[in-house]
Design a protein around this motif. Sequence first.
Motif, mmCIF file in Angstrom:
data_model
loop_
_atom_site.group_PDB
_atom_site.id
_atom_site.type_symbol
_atom_site.label_atom_id
_atom_site.label_comp_id
_atom_site.label_asym_id
_atom_site.label_seq_id
_atom_site.Cartn_x
_atom_site.Cartn_y
_atom_site.Cartn_z
ATOM 1 N N GLY A 107 0.813 -1.209 0.000
ATOM 2 C CA GLY A 107 0.000 0.000 0.000
ATOM 3 C C GLY A 107 0.845 1.257 0.000
ATOM 4 N N TRP A 108 2.047 1.174 0.578
ATOM 5 C CA TRP A 108 2.922 2.345 0.655
ATOM 6 C C TRP A 108 3.947 2.362 -0.459
ATOM 7 N N HIS A 109 4.354 1.157 -0.926
ATOM 8 C CA HIS A 109 5.403 1.116 -1.941
ATOM 9 C C HIS A 109 4.869 1.240 -3.359
ATOM 10 N N ARG A 110 3.702 0.675 -3.616
ATOM 11 C CA ARG A 110 3.088 0.762 -4.946
ATOM 12 C C ARG A 110 1.689 1.317 -4.747
ATOM 13 N N PRO A 111 1.576 2.589 -4.451
ATOM 14 C CA PRO A 111 0.288 3.124 -3.985
ATOM 15 C C PRO A 111 -0.853 2.971 -4.989
ATOM 16 N N ILE A 112 -0.596 3.161 -6.288
ATOM 17 C CA ILE A 112 -1.724 3.175 -7.231
ATOM 18 C C ILE A 112 -2.351 1.787 -7.399
ATOM 19 N N PRO A 113 -1.546 0.735 -7.717
ATOM 20 C CA PRO A 113 -2.196 -0.587 -7.812
ATOM 21 C C PRO A 113 -2.842 -1.010 -6.499
ATOM 22 N N ALA A 114 -2.189 -0.712 -5.387
ATOM 23 C CA ALA A 114 -2.748 -1.126 -4.100
ATOM 24 C C ALA A 114 -4.072 -0.423 -3.839
ATOM 25 N N LEU A 115 -4.143 0.860 -4.186
ATOM 26 C CA LEU A 115 -5.393 1.592 -3.983
ATOM 27 C C LEU A 115 -6.479 1.025 -4.902
ATOM 28 N N ALA A 116 -6.094 0.694 -6.149
ATOM 29 C CA ALA A 116 -7.066 0.117 -7.089
ATOM 30 C C ALA A 116 -7.595 -1.208 -6.550
ATOM 31 N N LEU A 117 -6.684 -2.044 -6.024
ATOM 32 C CA LEU A 117 -7.120 -3.327 -5.458
ATOM 33 C C LEU A 117 -8.046 -3.087 -4.275
ATOM 34 N N THR A 118 -7.694 -2.095 -3.438
ATOM 35 C CA THR A 118 -8.519 -1.789 -2.275
ATOM 36 C C THR A 118 -9.932 -1.413 -2.706
ATOM 37 N N ILE A 119 -10.034 -0.547 -3.722
ATOM 38 C CA ILE A 119 -11.361 -0.119 -4.181
ATOM 39 C C ILE A 119 -12.148 -1.308 -4.719
ATOM 40 N N CYS A 120 -11.473 -2.149 -5.531
ATOM 41 C CA CYS A 120 -12.168 -3.308 -6.101
ATOM 42 C C CYS A 120 -12.625 -4.269 -5.003
ATOM 43 N N LEU A 121 -11.775 -4.493 -4.001
ATOM 44 C CA LEU A 121 -12.144 -5.425 -2.933
ATOM 45 C C LEU A 121 -13.273 -4.854 -2.079
ATOM 46 N N PHE A 122 -13.215 -3.546 -1.783
ATOM 47 C CA PHE A 122 -14.310 -2.909 -1.042
ATOM 48 C C PHE A 122 -15.618 -3.066 -1.811
ATOM 49 N N SER A 123 -15.509 -2.911 -3.152
ATOM 50 C CA SER A 123 -16.703 -3.026 -3.978
ATOM 51 C C SER A 123 -17.228 -4.462 -3.967
ATOM 52 N N LEU A 124 -16.299 -5.441 -4.013
ATOM 53 C CA LEU A 124 -16.716 -6.843 -3.944
ATOM 54 C C LEU A 124 -17.416 -7.128 -2.618
ATOM 55 N N ALA B 254 -6.096 0.972 -12.518
ATOM 56 C CA ALA B 254 -6.590 2.276 -12.087
ATOM 57 C C ALA B 254 -7.884 2.621 -12.813
ATOM 58 N N LEU B 255 -7.927 2.317 -14.126
ATOM 59 C CA LEU B 255 -9.111 2.653 -14.910
ATOM 60 C C LEU B 255 -10.350 1.918 -14.386
ATOM 61 N N THR B 256 -10.212 0.593 -14.126
ATOM 62 C CA THR B 256 -11.378 -0.143 -13.637
ATOM 63 C C THR B 256 -11.785 0.345 -12.256
ATOM 64 N N ALA B 257 -10.791 0.665 -11.413
ATOM 65 C CA ALA B 257 -11.122 1.135 -10.071
ATOM 66 C C ALA B 257 -11.881 2.462 -10.149
ATOM 67 N N VAL B 258 -11.433 3.338 -11.032
ATOM 68 C CA VAL B 258 -12.153 4.606 -11.209
ATOM 69 C C VAL B 258 -13.569 4.334 -11.700
ATOM 70 N N GLY B 259 -13.693 3.358 -12.624
ATOM 71 C CA GLY B 259 -15.020 2.984 -13.114
ATOM 72 C C GLY B 259 -15.920 2.510 -11.990
ATOM 73 N N VAL B 260 -15.394 1.624 -11.139
ATOM 74 C CA VAL B 260 -16.172 1.100 -10.011
ATOM 75 C C VAL B 260 -16.634 2.247 -9.113
ATOM 76 N N PHE B 261 -15.742 3.213 -8.906
ATOM 77 C CA PHE B 261 -16.037 4.332 -8.008
ATOM 78 C C PHE B 261 -17.084 5.263 -8.621
ATOM 79 N N VAL B 262 -16.841 5.641 -9.886
ATOM 80 C CA VAL B 262 -17.721 6.629 -10.527
ATOM 81 C C VAL B 262 -19.123 6.067 -10.732
ATOM 82 N N ILE B 263 -19.204 4.812 -11.221
ATOM 83 C CA ILE B 263 -20.533 4.222 -11.435
ATOM 84 C C ILE B 263 -21.241 4.055 -10.094
ATOM 85 N N GLY B 264 -20.459 3.755 -9.034
ATOM 86 C CA GLY B 264 -21.062 3.647 -7.710
ATOM 87 C C GLY B 264 -21.690 4.962 -7.273
ATOM 88 N N LEU B 265 -21.021 6.069 -7.576
ATOM 89 C CA LEU B 265 -21.546 7.377 -7.180
ATOM 90 C C LEU B 265 -22.728 7.788 -8.049
#
Lengths: 165, 483
Positions: free
Chosen positions: B365-382, B454-465
């Motif tokens: 989460g600290w070393h590769r912030p973007i993929p880790a954040l994307a995974l976090t968003i996808c997992l939260f969504s799951l 990142a693109l899919t995570a943004v998609g998950v977030f935006v469509i959620g909103l």
Amino acid sequence: MTALIFLTAAAIAIIFAVVAVVHRSPIMNVLALVGMFLAIAMVFAIIGMDFLAAIQVIVYSGAILVLFLFAIMLLDLRRVEGIGEGGVFQLLLGCIAVIGLGGAVVFAAARLSPETGAWVTGAEYGTAYPIGRALTGSHLFAFEFVSVVLAAAIIAAVYLARRDR
Amino acid sequence: MLFVPSSSDFLAILPEIILTVSAAALLLFSISARPFKRYVGEITLFIIVVAGWARLTFPLPGKVWGGTIQIDAVSSFVDLYILAAVFVCVWSAGPFLRRAEYEHTEFYSLLLLATVGAMVMASAVDALPLFLGLELLSLPLYALTAFLKRTSISLEAGLKYFVVGAFASAFVVYGLALLYGATGTTNLVAMGHAVRAMDGLNPLLALGLAGVVGGFAFKLALFPFHSWAPDVWQGSPTPVTAFLSVVPKGAVLIALFRLVDGMDLLILSSRWLIVGSILAIGSQFLGNFAAIVQRDIKRMLAYSGIAHMGYAMVAVIVAGLDGGTGVLVYMSAYTLMNIGAFAVVAFFSIDEGEAHLISDLQAQGWHRPIPALALTICLFSLAGIPPLFGFTAKFMVFGAAVNGGFVWLAVIGVVNSLVSAFCYLRVVYVMYMKPESSIATEFSPSFTLTAAAALTAVGVFVIGLYPTPILTAARVAALNLVR
């Protein structure tokens, strides 16, 4: 008489099917499959599906399985090793599954009345005409689509069998 | 009556034609124009975009090809999420195949052909194209699962999937044959009419339905037909796992819904509710509880996939307009978030022969912030945490269950969602709260994979909103899906 011929054909088909699955020699498996297809062709002939019966013999028994036989002989496979040695537990589970499934089919078939099911009849019943009409008519898409399926299977098989440099 | 295809018949299946012809052309192209072989991935992406454009541009005429295929709003909705999934798969496959040294054009060819199979299956209203679509979907996937020929777990996964999949296909085709015998038609709509005209299920029909539903449940990896899934998902190359986890399910579930809703099974047979809820509830419990104890993230996602098909199955049981909308929304959400999660898994992968341990992700989460954040968003969504797309989808499905009078199904689903949150949050916890492990430095950063995730995570977030457009589209499509 018809019932007697049908029962004979059905019994032959089932026996050959079992041999095709359990026998250790691949050649015997394929030969048993040939026998089973011939018995099925007999069933087709009994219900008046002359064209299907002929196609079954010519295409399946005559062409495809002979090809199988050639492939097996070329590869010189004498015996299937290591299959069917999964232990008593698996054997038991398999038997239960087979008996359960077979029981369900027999149970369902026994409760069927002759009126159940839709019967296709007509002057051209059993000939090549309605089959050809269906394949080049309303089922044209499926007929053409099969070629894509076969192409996909060939690409997949060639990739897996190919030796990489 | 003799059927002669017209230009509208061909235009309606133009996306399928584009993909099929391209799949063949790619193979020839890679042989005849070797210097361009390394751009095959980019060309495939372009082809997918063109196919999506064709689906959006050309009219949706309804029944075509003698009434065996129905190209309507359902096709366009389902095809678009299938194509989106394939797009991300192909996108993330490029760097993956290069690293694994398996840059063969067959990969893209087979992927495109499997896509055509899924699209045909979702649009089929006749048993024949339905089954052939299923086969075209499955056959390339058997080879793709075993694509890493020098890796034993990939070969093992391929063999397992092949044996189980062929078995399932046999059940489907046997069931369809019996349904044809019982109703005298291969057309699903006419089949539904014939069945509804009967009083109850006759044995022939019951056996046929059991075969079809059982075979479909194998393909969907529903409990108790799930046991192949974890091994196959773990052993497949990660982009293939991503494809395998969403595309076949999206197509098979639509076909199952057409069958169940067309026959009005809920009214017809009391046993269907029992069978359906065993599939749904069993999958939810097994998937979520087994996911908790997994150490490999691909296996964890496999069990989570089983659970998610359990939730989607609730919408199939409810049927009708609400159920149809639920299925479509759920599958689009599941597709997006799962594809995103697998893009990140492909990023955090060193050797395909090794396990993808969750503990390897320590401190990423600290070393590769973007993929880790994307995974976090996808997992939260799951897990179904608001305001993400996964929450919207679960809300639609459970809302449909409550409206349809199945409050107990909704309650069990919500309880399971809470359980599932634990296994998803565990991964997030490892990524952000644990000290770095020694293996972590070996992950080779890949811009492509980062961008895809990142693109899919943004998609998950935006469509959620802002889910309204998707929900409206799904509603419109569901009108065509129900009888």
